[in-house]
Design an enzyme around this catalytic site. Structure first.
Site, PDB file in Angstrom:
ATOM      1  CG  ASN A 107     -60.240  57.757   7.791  1.00  0.00           C
ATOM      2  OD1 ASN A 107     -61.473  57.834   7.605  1.00  0.00           O
ATOM      3  ND2 ASN A 107     -59.918  58.083   9.061  1.00  0.00           N
ATOM      4  NE  ARG A 158     -58.549  60.370   4.505  1.00  0.00           N
ATOM      5  CZ  ARG A 158     -58.819  60.480   5.729  1.00  0.00           C
ATOM      6  NH1 ARG A 158     -57.888  60.395   6.544  1.00  0.00           N
ATOM      7  NH2 ARG A 158     -59.765  60.755   6.190  1.00  0.00           N
ATOM      8  CG  ASN A 187     -68.134  16.910 -16.119  1.00  0.00           C
ATOM      9  OD1 ASN A 187     -66.926  17.008 -16.578  1.00  0.00           O
ATOM     10  ND2 ASN A 187     -68.431  17.550 -15.054  1.00  0.00           N
ATOM     11  CG  ASP A 196     -66.113  55.266   8.486  1.00  0.00           C
ATOM     12  OD1 ASP A 196     -66.861  55.392   9.657  1.00  0.00           O
ATOM     13  OD2 ASP A 196     -65.153  56.110   7.909  1.00  0.00           O
ATOM     14  CB  ALA A 205     -55.942  -0.447 -15.177  1.00  0.00           C
TER      15      ALA A 205
HETATM   16  C1  UD1 Z   1     -65.598  62.197  12.839  1.00  0.00           C
HETATM   17  C2  UD1 Z   1     -65.913  63.136  14.139  1.00  0.00           C
HETATM   18  C3  UD1 Z   1     -64.793  63.297  15.238  1.00  0.00           C
HETATM   19  C4  UD1 Z   1     -64.549  61.828  15.723  1.00  0.00           C
HETATM   20  C5  UD1 Z   1     -64.231  60.732  14.437  1.00  0.00           C
HETATM   21  C6  UD1 Z   1     -64.287  59.450  14.982  1.00  0.00           C
HETATM   22  C7  UD1 Z   1     -67.359  65.149  13.319  1.00  0.00           C
HETATM   23  C8  UD1 Z   1     -67.234  66.462  12.968  1.00  0.00           C
HETATM   24  N1  UD1 Z   1     -66.061  64.734  13.746  1.00  0.00           N
HETATM   25  O1  UD1 Z   1     -64.664  62.930  12.437  1.00  0.00           O
HETATM   26  O2  UD1 Z   1     -65.252  64.028  16.639  1.00  0.00           O
HETATM   27  O3  UD1 Z   1     -63.359  61.703  16.657  1.00  0.00           O
HETATM   28  O4  UD1 Z   1     -65.463  60.979  13.495  1.00  0.00           O
HETATM   29  O5  UD1 Z   1     -64.028  58.684  13.954  1.00  0.00           O
HETATM   30  O6  UD1 Z   1     -68.231  64.549  13.600  1.00  0.00           O
HETATM   31  N2  UD1 Z   1     -70.393  61.358   6.727  1.00  0.00           N
HETATM   32  C9  UD1 Z   1     -71.048  61.582   5.878  1.00  0.00           C
HETATM   33  N3  UD1 Z   1     -71.302  62.677   5.325  1.00  0.00           N
HETATM   34  C10 UD1 Z   1     -70.646  63.538   5.550  1.00  0.00           C
HETATM   35  C11 UD1 Z   1     -69.371  63.579   6.161  1.00  0.00           C
HETATM   36  C12 UD1 Z   1     -69.421  62.275   6.868  1.00  0.00           C
HETATM   37  O7  UD1 Z   1     -72.018  60.626   5.903  1.00  0.00           O
HETATM   38  O8  UD1 Z   1     -71.045  64.644   5.041  1.00  0.00           O
HETATM   39  C13 UD1 Z   1     -70.145  59.928   7.496  1.00  0.00           C
HETATM   40  C14 UD1 Z   1     -68.707  59.271   6.800  1.00  0.00           C
HETATM   41  O9  UD1 Z   1     -69.209  58.434   5.680  1.00  0.00           O
HETATM   42  C15 UD1 Z   1     -68.351  58.421   8.033  1.00  0.00           C
HETATM   43  C16 UD1 Z   1     -68.781  59.438   9.054  1.00  0.00           C
HETATM   44  O10 UD1 Z   1     -69.790  59.919   8.631  1.00  0.00           O
HETATM   45  O11 UD1 Z   1     -69.180  57.270   8.100  1.00  0.00           O
HETATM   46  C17 UD1 Z   1     -67.406  60.202   9.693  1.00  0.00           C
HETATM   47  O12 UD1 Z   1     -66.830  61.049   8.875  1.00  0.00           O
HETATM   48  P1  UD1 Z   1     -65.558  61.384   8.761  1.00  0.00           P
HETATM   49  O13 UD1 Z   1     -65.348  62.287   7.606  1.00  0.00           O
HETATM   50  O14 UD1 Z   1     -64.691  60.065   8.562  1.00  0.00           O
HETATM   51  O15 UD1 Z   1     -65.362  62.054  10.037  1.00  0.00           O
HETATM   52  P2  UD1 Z   1     -64.105  62.521  11.030  1.00  0.00           P
HETATM   53  O16 UD1 Z   1     -63.546  63.531  10.282  1.00  0.00           O
HETATM   54  O17 UD1 Z   1     -63.179  61.175  10.882  1.00  0.00           O
HETATM   55 MG    MG Z   2     -63.148  59.146   9.979  1.00  0.00          MG
END
Ligand code: UD1
Ligand code: MG
Length: 449
Positions: free
Chosen positions: A221, A17, A380, A104, A417
């Site tokens: 995001n 996104r 220069n 993030d 000058a």
């Molecule tokens: C997650 C939480 C949710 C919480 C929210 C807070 C879970 C299932 N859900 O949801 O409860 O309220 O964060 O922001 O944990 N990432 C990986 N590998 C993956 C997926 C994600 O490294 O396969 C990392 C992303 O880069 C990011 C973080 O995990 O830094 C969170 O992932 P994201 O997909 O944003 O989770 P949310 O759906 O927001």
């Molecule tokens: Mg998230």
């Protein structure tokens, strides 16, 4: 060093996104990549190890963090947050506490974490609008489960306490719970949040640590949320500065993208932008709409409006601007004055020397009490190489002169000058290059044909 703390930072997500070629966690908040904010937080806890989970555009992350002492755990396919933490398991040591942070979510601060009196916790926040977040399901003090928005029923959606994503648990237990995760949910992902229910089932519930400042949970995001994080961060920085005695004339208009350290009675006027590492001594004033990057300006330095300074050092109180452009390697001594439309680069100026109007001073070593007339240019560059101009103490450079480097202007020398100086000018003498002034007596104005 906190021997038992192992921080795992999740940074493998695609960040679709953001609609950007740059990896999401490398986007800046307050001039610093989001992942660096998180890494700095991790380092401030003195952990025994930090493991970075990387995947999507991982090469960008590895290049960015090349100098850092971290373990790298690759998540080849992004199958969810639980799956991401599973990739870090090979680095777990049984006696460790594992703390999971998100790359993030850069607003969390050390204070949010250090006062938690539990080794196994989930950091939560109460939000007016909890949409999109995992909801905390409690039985009194115990967290029994976290339900993701997409899996939640109507009653669960009403819950305003949400999961920040940050959890801590003993390595051995976490490893066990992670091995039991399934992807039987709406998103077909291995949720880290399911660990909470597994723990509760075995009577080892997580404690909910509720954040006082709910902004700290916010992540980015898309570009809208990124701007929102930046605004929150800027507000924090401004508040800190003001609490430390800095006068911000129009706080909302001032941005700090990096680190600003100030002495006492510093005044920053409307619209100032600070970048990189900036140090301002006592009584420094920054005029409206100035840009100050990587500078050290000592006590009493005055910068007037619309000046742009990068890589500048002052060693005594001096006056700069308005409309001055001082570039890398400019060093100004006490009593110096740089006026409007003056550009400097790699130039040092001794005490009380002045360039008040319209000049270019590049690769120049200027002594004390020197006066640079309006329109002076140090030539220069010959199109291939750069050369140095030396102007000794007390010299006076007449207006509209070109000093063709390499060249030395002697002590107390005067340049007439309008001169183009191609040879060294001796001490105490007037040197000039000008054709004789003539008036043509029989000259007539051209007539229209
Ligand atoms: C997650 C939480 C949710 C919480 C929210 C807070 C879970 C299932 N859900 O949801 O409860 O309220 O964060 O922001 O944990 N990432 C990986 N590998 C993956 C997926 C994600 O490294 O396969 C990392 C992303 O880069 C990011 C973080 O995990 O830094 C969170 O992932 P994201 O997909 O944003 O989770 P949310 O759906 O927001
Ligand atoms: Mg998230």
């Amino acid at each position: 060093m906190n021997n038992s703390l192992h921080v795992v930072i999740l940074a493998a997500g695609a960040g679709t996104r953001m609609r950007s070629d740059k990896l999401k966690v490398l986007h800046h908040v307050a001039g610093v990549a989001m992942v660096d904010h998180v890494l700095n937080l991790a380092k401030s806890m003195n952990p025994s190890q930090i493991t970075m989970v990387f995947g999507h555009q991982g090469e960008q992350l590895q290049a960015h963090l090349a100098e850092e002492q971290v373990n790298w755990a690759e998540q080849k396919e992004q199958l969810g947050t639980g799956h991401a933490v599973q990739q870090a398991v090979p680095f777990f040591k049984d006696d460790e506490q594992v703390l999971v942070l998100y790359g993030d979510a850069p607003l969390v601060q050390l204070n949010d974490l250090i006062n938690i009196d539990a080794s196994q916790f989930v950091l939560t926040a109460v939000l007016e609008n909890p949409k999109g977040y995992g909801r905390i399901i409690r039985d009194g003090e115990r967290v029994t489960a976290i339900v993701e928005e997409k899996d939640a029923n109507e009653a669960e959606k009403q819950v305003k306490e949400i999961n920040s994503g940050i959890i801590q648990a003993p390595a051995k237990k976490l490893k066990n719970w992670l091995s039991q995760l399934s992807n039987d949910n709406q998103q077909g992902e291995y949720y880290l949040t399911d660990v909470i229910a597994l723990a509760a089932e075995s009577q080892q519930s997580f404690k909910a640590a509720v954040l006082a400042d709910s902004d700290a949970v916010k992540g980015a995001n898309d570009m809208v949320q990124l701007a929102e994080l930046d605004a929150i961060f800027q507000q924090r920085i401004r508040t800190d500065l003001m609490k430390n005695g800095v006068r911000l004339m129009n706080p909302e208009s001032i941005d700090v993208r990096g680190q600003l350290r100030c002495g006492r009675d510093v005044v920053v006027d409307k619209g100032v932008l600070i970048e990189g590492e900036v140090m301002l001594g006592d009584g420094v004033r920054l005029g409206a709409h100035s840009v100050i990057k990587d500078c050290e300006l000592v006590a009493g330095t005055q910068v007037a409006a619309h000046s742009v300074l990068e890589g500048v050092t002052t060693t005594g109180a001096c006056q700069i601007g308005p409309f001055a452009r001082l570039r890398q390697g400019t060093v100004l001594s006490e009593g110096c004055k740089i006026g409007n439309f003056v550009e400097t680069k790699k130039t040092t100026m001794g005490q009380n020397s002045k360039a008040s109007h319209l000049s270019y001073l590049g690769d120049a070593e200027i002594g004390k009490e020197v006066n640079i007339g309006a329109g002076t240019i140090t030539c220069n560059y010959d199109g291939v190489n750069k050369f140095k101009t030396t102007i000794k103490d007390g010299a006076f450079i007449g207006s509209d002169s070109q000093l063709v480097a390499p060249v030395i202007i002697g002590e107390n020398a005067t340049i007439g000058a309008g001169s183009t100086i191609t040879k060294d000018a001796p001490d105490n003498k007037l040197t000039l290059s000008r054709s004789k002034l003539r008036t043509i007596s029989n000259w007539e104005k051209p007539k229209k044909i």
